[in-house]
Design a protein around this motif. Structure first.
Motif, mmCIF file in Angstrom:
data_model
loop_
_atom_site.group_PDB
_atom_site.id
_atom_site.type_symbol
_atom_site.label_atom_id
_atom_site.label_comp_id
_atom_site.label_asym_id
_atom_site.label_seq_id
_atom_site.Cartn_x
_atom_site.Cartn_y
_atom_site.Cartn_z
ATOM 1 N N SER A 156 5.511 20.656 32.064
ATOM 2 C CA SER A 156 6.244 20.733 30.790
ATOM 3 C C SER A 156 6.636 19.339 30.308
ATOM 4 C CB SER A 156 7.492 21.606 30.951
ATOM 5 O OG SER A 156 8.400 21.020 31.868
ATOM 6 N N SER A 157 6.768 18.394 31.254
ATOM 7 C CA SER A 157 7.090 17.008 30.885
ATOM 8 C C SER A 157 5.846 16.228 30.495
ATOM 9 C CB SER A 157 7.784 16.305 32.055
ATOM 10 O OG SER A 157 9.006 16.929 32.378
ATOM 11 N N MET A 192 13.270 12.422 30.654
ATOM 12 C CA MET A 192 12.265 12.072 29.647
ATOM 13 C C MET A 192 12.849 11.619 28.294
ATOM 14 S SD MET A 192 9.275 12.076 30.956
ATOM 15 C CE MET A 192 8.157 12.161 29.559
ATOM 16 N N PRO A 193 13.888 12.284 27.776
ATOM 17 C CA PRO A 193 14.439 11.842 26.473
ATOM 18 C C PRO A 193 14.932 10.395 26.473
ATOM 19 C CG PRO A 193 15.223 14.045 27.009
ATOM 20 C CD PRO A 193 14.525 13.533 28.219
ATOM 21 N N THR A 194 15.333 9.881 27.628
ATOM 22 C CA THR A 194 15.837 8.505 27.683
ATOM 23 C C THR A 194 14.712 7.479 27.538
ATOM 24 O OG1 THR A 194 15.628 8.232 30.095
ATOM 25 C CG2 THR A 194 17.631 9.273 29.270
ATOM 26 N N LEU A 195 13.459 7.933 27.693
ATOM 27 C CA LEU A 195 12.311 7.028 27.593
ATOM 28 C C LEU A 195 11.854 6.826 26.156
ATOM 29 C CD1 LEU A 195 10.201 8.365 30.611
ATOM 30 C CD2 LEU A 195 11.750 6.416 30.581
ATOM 31 N N LYS A 200 4.485 -1.894 28.048
ATOM 32 C CA LYS A 200 5.369 -0.907 27.415
ATOM 33 C C LYS A 200 5.052 0.524 27.868
ATOM 34 C CE LYS A 200 6.619 -3.573 23.299
ATOM 35 N NZ LYS A 200 6.224 -4.869 23.855
ATOM 36 N N ILE A 201 4.683 0.667 29.130
ATOM 37 C CA ILE A 201 4.431 1.979 29.736
ATOM 38 C C ILE A 201 5.679 2.377 30.520
ATOM 39 C CG2 ILE A 201 3.040 3.272 31.408
ATOM 40 C CD1 ILE A 201 0.744 1.325 30.802
ATOM 41 N N PRO A 202 6.269 3.546 30.252
ATOM 42 C CA PRO A 202 7.485 3.942 30.968
ATOM 43 C C PRO A 202 7.224 4.193 32.454
ATOM 44 C CG PRO A 202 6.694 5.741 29.587
ATOM 45 C CD PRO A 202 5.871 4.539 29.239
ATOM 46 N N THR A 203 8.183 3.841 33.264
ATOM 47 C CA THR A 203 8.124 4.110 34.698
ATOM 48 C C THR A 203 9.302 4.992 35.091
ATOM 49 O OG1 THR A 203 9.332 2.060 35.143
ATOM 50 C CG2 THR A 203 6.934 1.960 35.280
ATOM 51 N N ILE A 204 9.091 5.826 36.090
ATOM 52 C CA ILE A 204 10.135 6.728 36.566
ATOM 53 C C ILE A 204 10.304 6.484 38.058
ATOM 54 C CG2 ILE A 204 10.837 9.127 36.834
ATOM 55 C CD1 ILE A 204 9.139 9.784 34.363
ATOM 56 N N CYS A 205 11.452 5.903 38.413
ATOM 57 C CA CYS A 205 11.693 5.477 39.797
ATOM 58 C C CYS A 205 12.940 6.170 40.342
ATOM 59 C CB CYS A 205 11.901 3.966 39.859
ATOM 60 S SG CYS A 205 10.650 2.990 38.990
ATOM 61 N N THR A 214 15.532 5.859 37.281
ATOM 62 C CA THR A 214 15.630 4.719 36.367
ATOM 63 C C THR A 214 14.219 4.240 36.043
ATOM 64 O OG1 THR A 214 15.611 2.919 37.989
ATOM 65 C CG2 THR A 214 17.739 3.986 37.583
ATOM 66 N N HIS A 215 14.141 3.205 35.223
ATOM 67 C CA HIS A 215 12.852 2.624 34.847
ATOM 68 C C HIS A 215 12.546 1.367 35.659
ATOM 69 C CE1 HIS A 215 15.884 0.422 32.565
ATOM 70 N NE2 HIS A 215 15.055 -0.593 32.579
ATOM 71 N N THR A 216 13.323 1.112 36.689
ATOM 72 C CA THR A 216 13.173 -0.129 37.445
ATOM 73 C C THR A 216 13.283 0.127 38.942
ATOM 74 O OG1 THR A 216 14.197 -2.291 37.889
ATOM 75 C CG2 THR A 216 15.638 -0.550 37.088
ATOM 76 N N GLU A 217 12.795 -0.828 39.721
ATOM 77 C CA GLU A 217 12.899 -0.722 41.177
ATOM 78 C C GLU A 217 14.312 -1.008 41.677
ATOM 79 O OE1 GLU A 217 12.218 -5.059 40.390
ATOM 80 O OE2 GLU A 217 11.422 -3.177 39.594
ATOM 81 N N GLN A 218 15.148 -1.585 40.810
ATOM 82 C CA GLN A 218 16.511 -1.941 41.217
ATOM 83 C C GLN A 218 17.441 -0.732 41.143
ATOM 84 O OE1 GLN A 218 17.154 -4.781 42.623
ATOM 85 N NE2 GLN A 218 15.107 -5.585 42.207
#
Length: 458
Positions: free
Chosen positions: A27-28, A454-457, A137-142, A155-159
């Motif tokens: 669905s995502s 997903m909406p935050t991306l 500019k490709i979103p990441t999901i970590c 988050t979108h980062t490894e941190q």
């Protein structure tokens, strides 16, 4: 066709297999295909059987053979362990540039629209993928672990920086109060899983198969032969060797522990708990402190004259850490090394200040109303690192933090914020707790977490 890229580490492919069978996940990402990005061909037989499209980062050396452009993010390179860091600087920089080129080309040519990690990023390769995706500019999901039971966040980062976007509800407030009461009565965190069951035998390779696989990958498939990894793998598969070495090291380590018990703690001290190593909780946010002697030196050289620095070994590292490490600490004036048998709860409870790199002890100090701070980014840093910390004038920071007062209201509000901005999911490696990690409940939790994220991306 649009694609999702999964980065798999260790046995992460087993989680991805379950995720791709989950209806909620699609669905995502409707109308998306996928590719796998992984470090090497350790699990190639699995991928061939599944007929998955796989990019192996070990093929980096086929990229840009004549590269002469300097392109090296030294912070990300330092996240790697010995396999690259033991090489000459020029070779490290070339590997980084080649791998960067391979990842960028993969993301572009495969029309990747999102990069997913099923567990917290463990190494340089994962951070490099995030960096390349961000540039395109490709979103990441970590995923990251928040250490309250099984609470995690994306988050979108490894941190490990917790986004505080949601306001706590009454339910979150109740959970916070219950957790604090439970922590105080238990005198410490309790591991959230009641039973840890080992990996099924069909997913494991015995020593002979692992050895043959190493040589196949290097001699036939052209991957670099990483001798340190090979030696480690062999040792890990010889139980008698592991048992004897651990027994010997434990006996030797005891010679370096100070004669300090819970009843004889000094009146004035700062507490620094040693971390497990190698461990992503240090190498990703703070590669400078992978050598924890640096952190010990930084703290002890800035102590008030009438204070001691108590350093305690991590219970799971006794028998594993080199004896030379303990010898170095023994020579550091103002420092005492404590046995892991001494209660951390008691040490924290009586400490004038607790300092960790990213360790939970600093968060536990906060829960007990004791001042603390971390030397690197972690999900709880925004709650405890409330004053500026300057390494050049750390003596001033230490004195300021020792005067800090923490109220119960502060503690409960922080816990409520954590509950409001996290969800139930185990973001650990599959090999750590196979049946719980790949369970339907955990896969569903990850799918639902992605859907909410997903909406935050956008």
């Amino acid at each position: 066709m649009k694609k999702i890229a999964f980065y798999t580490y260790g046995f992460g492919h087993l989680f991805v297999e379950r995720l791709l069978q989950n209806k909620n996940f699609y669905s995502s990402f409707p109308d998306h295909d996928f590719i796998i990005i992984t470090d090497n061909r350790t699990h190639e037989d699995f991928y061939l059987k599944k007929k998955w499209e796989v990019i192996y980062l070990a093929d980096y050396k086929h990229q840009l053979q004549d590269i002469d452009v300097y392109n090296s993010d030294n912070f990300i390179l330092a996240m790697k362990r010995y396999t690259i860091l033991n090489l000459k600087a020029k070779n490290q920089e070339k590997i980084y540039a080649q791998m960067h080129h391979l990842v960028t080309k993969t993301l572009e040519e495969h029309n990747v629209k999102a990069v997913l990690f099923n567990q917290k990023i463990q190494c340089m390769e994962g951070a490099l993928i995030v960096q390349c995706a961000k540039a395109l500019k490709i979103p990441t999901i970590c995923p990251h672990y928040a250490r309250l039971g099984k609470r995690s966040f994306l988050t979108h980062t490894e941190q490990e920086i917790l986004p505080l976007v949601k306001t706590p509800s009454e339910e979150d407030n109740k959970k916070a109060s219950t957790f604090l009461d439970h922590y105080l009565s238990a005198k410490g965190f309790i591991y959230p899983l009641e039973v840890i069951r080992p990996m099924p035998k069909e997913h494991k390779k015995n020593l002979v198969r692992r050895t043959l696989n190493f040589f196949k990958r290097s001699l036939i498939q052209g991957e670099d032969f990483e001798w340190p990894d090979f030696v480690y793998s062999v040792k890990e598969n010889i139980p008698l060797y592991k048992k004897l070495k651990s027994k010997f090291n434990k006996r030797e380590a005891k010679k370096y522990f100070a004669d300090i018990t819970e009843e004889s703690l000094p009146k004035k001290y700062i507490y620094f708990p040693l971390h497990v190593y190698p461990e992503a909780s240090i190498s990703i946010p703070a590669p400078f402190f992978k050598d924890q002697l640096r952190a010990i030196d930084l703290i002890r050289l800035n102590l008030p004259a009438d204070y001691q620095l108590l350093v305690k070994e991590h219970p799971s590292m006794i028998g594993k850490r080199p004896i030379g490490f303990y010898k170095q600490i023994q020579k550091m004036a103002g420092t005492r090394l404590l046995s892991p048998a001494v209660s951390s709860f008691k040490i924290i409870q009586q400490a004038n200040l607790v300092i960790s790199i990213t360790g939970t002890a600093a968060f536990e100090a906060f829960l007990l109303g004791r001042p603390s701070f971390s030397l690197a980014n972690t999900f709880f840093a925004s709650f405890i690192n409330t004053k500026e910390i300057n390494y050049a004038t750390l003596n001033i920071s230490i004195k300021e933090y020792m005067q800090k007062q923490i109220t119960k209201e502060e503690i409960l509000h922080a816990l409520s914020l954590i509950y409001a901005n996290t969800f139930d999911y185990y973001p650990w490696g599959v090999e750590i707790d196979y049946y719980n990690i790949v369970s339907k409940e955990n896969v569903n939790a990850f799918s639902n977490g992605i859907e909410a994220y997903m909406p935050t991306l956008k």
